[in-house]
Design a protein around this motif. Structure first.
Motif, mmCIF file in Angstrom:
data_model
loop_
_atom_site.group_PDB
_atom_site.id
_atom_site.type_symbol
_atom_site.label_atom_id
_atom_site.label_comp_id
_atom_site.label_asym_id
_atom_site.label_seq_id
_atom_site.Cartn_x
_atom_site.Cartn_y
_atom_site.Cartn_z
ATOM 1 N N PRO A 26 4.086 4.787 3.764
ATOM 2 C CA PRO A 26 3.715 6.202 3.669
ATOM 3 C C PRO A 26 4.637 6.876 2.654
ATOM 4 N N TYR A 27 4.241 8.029 2.135
ATOM 5 C CA TYR A 27 5.144 8.758 1.238
ATOM 6 C C TYR A 27 6.444 9.022 1.997
ATOM 7 N N ILE B 5 0.854 -1.194 0.000
ATOM 8 C CA ILE B 5 0.000 0.000 0.000
ATOM 9 C C ILE B 5 0.889 1.242 0.000
ATOM 10 N N PHE B 6 0.724 2.100 -1.003
ATOM 11 C CA PHE B 6 1.515 3.327 -1.087
ATOM 12 C C PHE B 6 0.597 4.525 -0.870
ATOM 13 N N LEU B 7 0.958 5.350 0.118
ATOM 14 C CA LEU B 7 0.142 6.529 0.456
ATOM 15 C C LEU B 7 0.728 7.772 -0.216
ATOM 16 N N PRO B 8 -0.107 8.755 -0.492
ATOM 17 C CA PRO B 8 0.375 9.982 -1.132
ATOM 18 C C PRO B 8 0.997 10.942 -0.109
ATOM 19 N N PRO B 9 1.690 11.990 -0.588
ATOM 20 C CA PRO B 9 2.252 12.989 0.327
ATOM 21 C C PRO B 9 1.136 13.622 1.177
ATOM 22 N N GLY B 10 1.473 13.971 2.403
ATOM 23 C CA GLY B 10 0.507 14.664 3.262
ATOM 24 C C GLY B 10 -0.432 13.744 4.005
#
Ligand SMILES: [Zn+2]
Ligand SMILES: [Zn+2]
Length: 286
Positions: free
Chosen positions: A207-208, A169-174
């Motif tokens: 996380p990013y 799972i890859f999360l975006p910035p912020g």
């Protein structure tokens, strides 16, 4: 039903933070910023507190190599990875393909991945990727990720890997990842977990890339990402249900080597974190 106890916590009756009686723990394989503290984190099922494992408990367990196997599931030949990019940030983003290549390279490297055969761990492949077009909330818990994976399986947006694979799972910035009261880029860099113990679904959470603490080699965010991703992939493969597979005391096999950190790259160029090699009695090197 999730296995609520591992060898480390089986006799722990109370939360060390608040004293409440504990029926079991949420076990998460966590990489911490810096060079120490990465381990199987224990969160009380009752109060949610992260408990400190008392020295009286760990002192009775094995704290130094070799890695020991506790009977839980490990990765087999033919198992599959599937990458999930959460948020519109990832649409038309060149990192989607670049991360896909990194997952393939890490999984197929004959040395970095192949030598895990000493732990009865096979080699798999990347089955594909999916971009979730709707944005996550500003903080995403392990429970949120589990629900999202199950939603995406039900809508046939992603394959149901069952117990024979895992999702990255890859999360975006912020967007912060959270584990109870702990937050990414503060308490931890990344982690791996399971939604329902030995039954899965199994996943890593990236996380990013954090701006500091999670890259010991340079300041390149992509290299930060592969250092964490490689560690979580190896630890998921050798300890799919955290704390039940191959561990060194309360540490997974890369956690131990984080304390003896060396910058390493696989032949395809990606930075990877080392894992403890029982057969050589040292941390992996190319
Ligand atoms: Zn435990
Ligand atoms: Zn508590």
């Amino acid at each position: 039903m999730e296995s609520a106890r591992c060898v480390i916590c089986r006799d722990m009756a109370r939360c060390t933070a608040c004293g409440m009686a504990v029926s079991g723990f949420h076990h998460v394989g966590v990489r911490k910023p810096g060079l120490s503290g990465s381990s199987v984190m224990h969160y009380s099922k009752e109060c949610g507190h992260r408990v400190d494992i008392p020295v009286a408990v760990t002192g009775a367990s094995q704290l130094s190599p070799p890695a020991v196997y506790h009977g839980g599931p490990v990765w087999k030949d033919g198992y599959r990875w599937f990458n999930i990019f959460w948020g519109s940030f990832w649409q038309s983003n060149s990192w989607v393909a670049r991360i896909g290549k990194a997952v393939k390279d890490i999984e197929s490297d004959p040395s970095y991945s192949g030598e895990l055969r000493q732990y009865g761990v096979g080699m798999g492949k990347l089955a594909g990727d999916y971009i979730v077009g709707t944005n996550p909330t500003s903080s995403v818990s392990a429970g949120d990720i589990g629900k999202e994976i199950q939603l995406l399986i039900r809508s046939a947006s992603i394959p149901d890997l069952g117990t024979e694979g895992a999702y990255n799972i890859f999360l975006p910035p912020g967007v912060s990842a959270t584990l109870s009261g702990d937050r990414s880029c503060s308490v931890f860099c990344d982690y791996h977990d399971t939604v329902d113990g030995n039954h899965g679904p199994f996943f890593t959470c990236e996380p990013y890339p954090c701006q500091s603490g999670c890259n010991q080699c340079n300041s390149d965010p992509f290299d930060t990402l592969t250092q964490g991703l490689s560690e979580e992939m190896v630890e998921l493969k050798t300890d799919m249900n955290p704390g039940t597979g191959w561990v060194i005391g309360n540490e997974e096999i890369c956690d131990y080597c984080d304390q003896h950190f060396e910058c390493n790259r696989i032949t395809t160029g990606e930075y990877v974190n080392a894992w403890y090699d029982n057969s050589s009695g040292s941390c992996w090197t190319p």
